[in-house]
Design an enzyme around this catalytic site. Structure first.
Site, short mmCIF file in Angstrom:
data_model
loop_
_atom_site.label_atom_id
_atom_site.label_comp_id
_atom_site.label_asym_id
_atom_site.label_seq_id
_atom_site.Cartn_x
_atom_site.Cartn_y
_atom_site.Cartn_z
N ASP A 108 -109.22 95.01 20.93
CA ASP A 108 -108.01 95.82 20.72
C ASP A 108 -106.85 94.90 21.01
O ASP A 108 -106.82 94.23 22.04
CB ASP A 108 -107.97 97.05 21.61
CG ASP A 108 -107.03 98.08 21.00
OD1 ASP A 108 -107.32 98.56 19.88
OD2 ASP A 108 -105.98 98.38 21.60
N GLU A 147 -111.80 107.30 16.94
CA GLU A 147 -110.35 107.41 17.03
C GLU A 147 -109.87 106.67 18.27
O GLU A 147 -110.51 106.77 19.33
CB GLU A 147 -109.97 108.88 17.13
CG GLU A 147 -108.89 109.27 16.15
CD GLU A 147 -108.44 110.68 16.38
OE1 GLU A 147 -107.26 110.86 16.71
OE2 GLU A 147 -109.28 111.58 16.25
N HIS A 166 -104.08 84.56 21.19
CA HIS A 166 -104.45 85.55 22.20
C HIS A 166 -105.96 85.85 22.12
O HIS A 166 -106.62 86.02 23.13
CB HIS A 166 -103.64 86.82 21.97
CG HIS A 166 -103.63 87.31 20.55
ND1 HIS A 166 -103.44 86.47 19.47
CD2 HIS A 166 -103.84 88.54 20.01
CE1 HIS A 166 -103.51 87.16 18.35
NE2 HIS A 166 -103.76 88.41 18.66
N GLY A 196 -102.05 90.71 9.56
CA GLY A 196 -101.14 91.52 10.38
C GLY A 196 -99.75 90.92 10.48
O GLY A 196 -99.11 90.59 9.47
N ASP A 218 -98.80 88.08 11.63
CA ASP A 218 -98.76 86.60 11.70
C ASP A 218 -97.53 85.97 11.04
O ASP A 218 -97.00 84.99 11.56
CB ASP A 218 -100.03 86.01 11.08
CG ASP A 218 -101.21 86.02 12.05
OD1 ASP A 218 -100.98 86.21 13.26
OD2 ASP A 218 -102.35 85.85 11.58
P1 IMP Z 1 -105.95 97.51 16.72
O1 IMP Z 1 -106.44 96.52 17.75
O2 IMP Z 1 -106.99 97.84 15.73
O3 IMP Z 1 -105.29 98.68 17.35
O4 IMP Z 1 -104.85 96.77 15.85
C1 IMP Z 1 -103.99 95.85 16.39
C2 IMP Z 1 -103.07 95.31 15.33
O5 IMP Z 1 -102.32 94.25 15.96
C3 IMP Z 1 -103.76 94.64 14.18
O6 IMP Z 1 -104.10 95.51 13.16
C4 IMP Z 1 -102.70 93.62 13.74
O7 IMP Z 1 -101.75 94.15 12.93
C5 IMP Z 1 -102.04 93.25 15.04
N1 IMP Z 1 -102.65 91.99 15.44
C6 IMP Z 1 -103.64 91.81 16.34
N2 IMP Z 1 -103.99 90.51 16.39
C7 IMP Z 1 -103.22 89.89 15.49
C8 IMP Z 1 -103.14 88.54 15.07
O8 IMP Z 1 -103.88 87.64 15.50
N3 IMP Z 1 -102.21 88.29 14.15
C9 IMP Z 1 -101.40 89.22 13.62
N4 IMP Z 1 -101.45 90.50 13.94
C10 IMP Z 1 -102.35 90.83 14.89
#
Ligand code: IMP
Length: 208
Positions: free
Chosen positions: A76, A47, A195, A168, A170
């Site tokens: 993350d 989690e 990034h 995501g 994008d």
């Molecule tokens: P986590 O790191 O699993 O908490 O999720 C971060 C969220 O940020 C991802 O599920 C995406 O929706 C978004 N995200 C992170 N990197 C990208 C990217 O390169 N493109 C688009 N969305 C991103």
């Protein structure tokens, strides 16, 4: 600062997000690393209880390193929107979480992009639409050693969403200096400026 070097061999990608795993595999390809995903190893997803990107990346990396006995790399990441005080930030994935009545559980990225757009619209037509993606990469070894690297890409949000590549958020993110969204750019072009690539370059300099 001296960094521990990552030796050739297996590395767990501590993610269950197919989009991230695909991008990290592509970024690791030149380094003699054999990536294996946490999903393939049947490792549970911890989690994400941290309040920062680094805390959450470290939680995921340590869980996979402990669970597999191999070094593990976690990502993350999230979208930070200036006019929303940095939101959704560490809660970027949560904003896509569907409620039971919406057909959940599961994630709906179009709904999440719509939430961001709705909040910007509430602030009026002249609202600052600048945003950045942030990526924190954490490397953890089974003995508890850890390394953390952070990357960013600045840009602005467009509406409606455009493009079908990437994942995501994008389709609404236009990187600075371009007119296409990340979902319209060839994956190699996204990898050259994202990034994740920025954080990855720092990781490569430090540990390879
Ligand atoms: P986590 O790191 O699993 O908490 O999720 C971060 C969220 O940020 C991802 O599920 C995406 O929706 C978004 N995200 C992170 N990197 C990208 C990217 O390169 N493109 C688009 N969305 C991103």
């Amino acid at each position: 600062m001296t960094h521990r070097k990552l030796q050739p061999g297996k590395l767990v990608i501590a993610s269950h997000n197919a989009g991230k795993v695909r991008e990290i595999r592509a970024l690791l390809a030149p380094f003699g690393i054999e990536p294996v995903s946490a999903g393939e190893l049947g490792l549970p997803e911890p989690e994400e209880t941290g309040t920062t990107f680094a805390e959450n990346a470290l939680l995921k990396a340590h869980a996979s390193a402990q669970g597999s006995g191999l070094p593990a790399l976690a990502d993350d990441s999230g979208l930070c929107v200036a006019a929303l005080g940095g939101a959704p930030g560490v809660y970027t994935a949560d904003w896509a979480e569907k409620e039971r009545f919406e057909g959940g559980p599961g994630r709906d990225w179009y709904m999440a992009m719509g939430k961001v757009e709705g909040k910007l619209a509430e602030l009026g037509p002249d609202t600052d639409r600048s945003a950045y993606f942030i990526c924190t990469l954490a490397l953890a070894w089974p003995d508890g050693h850890q390394e953390v690297f952070e990357g960013r890409v600045h840009g602005s949000l467009t509406w409606p969403p455009r493009g079908t590549l990437g994942f995501g958020y994008d389709p609404v993110f236009v990187p600075a200096g371009r007119t296409e969204t990340f979902a319209e750019l060839d994956p190699a072009e996204k990898h050259a400026m994202s990034h994740r690539a920025d954080a990855f370059h720092k990781l490569v300099e430090a540990v390879f």
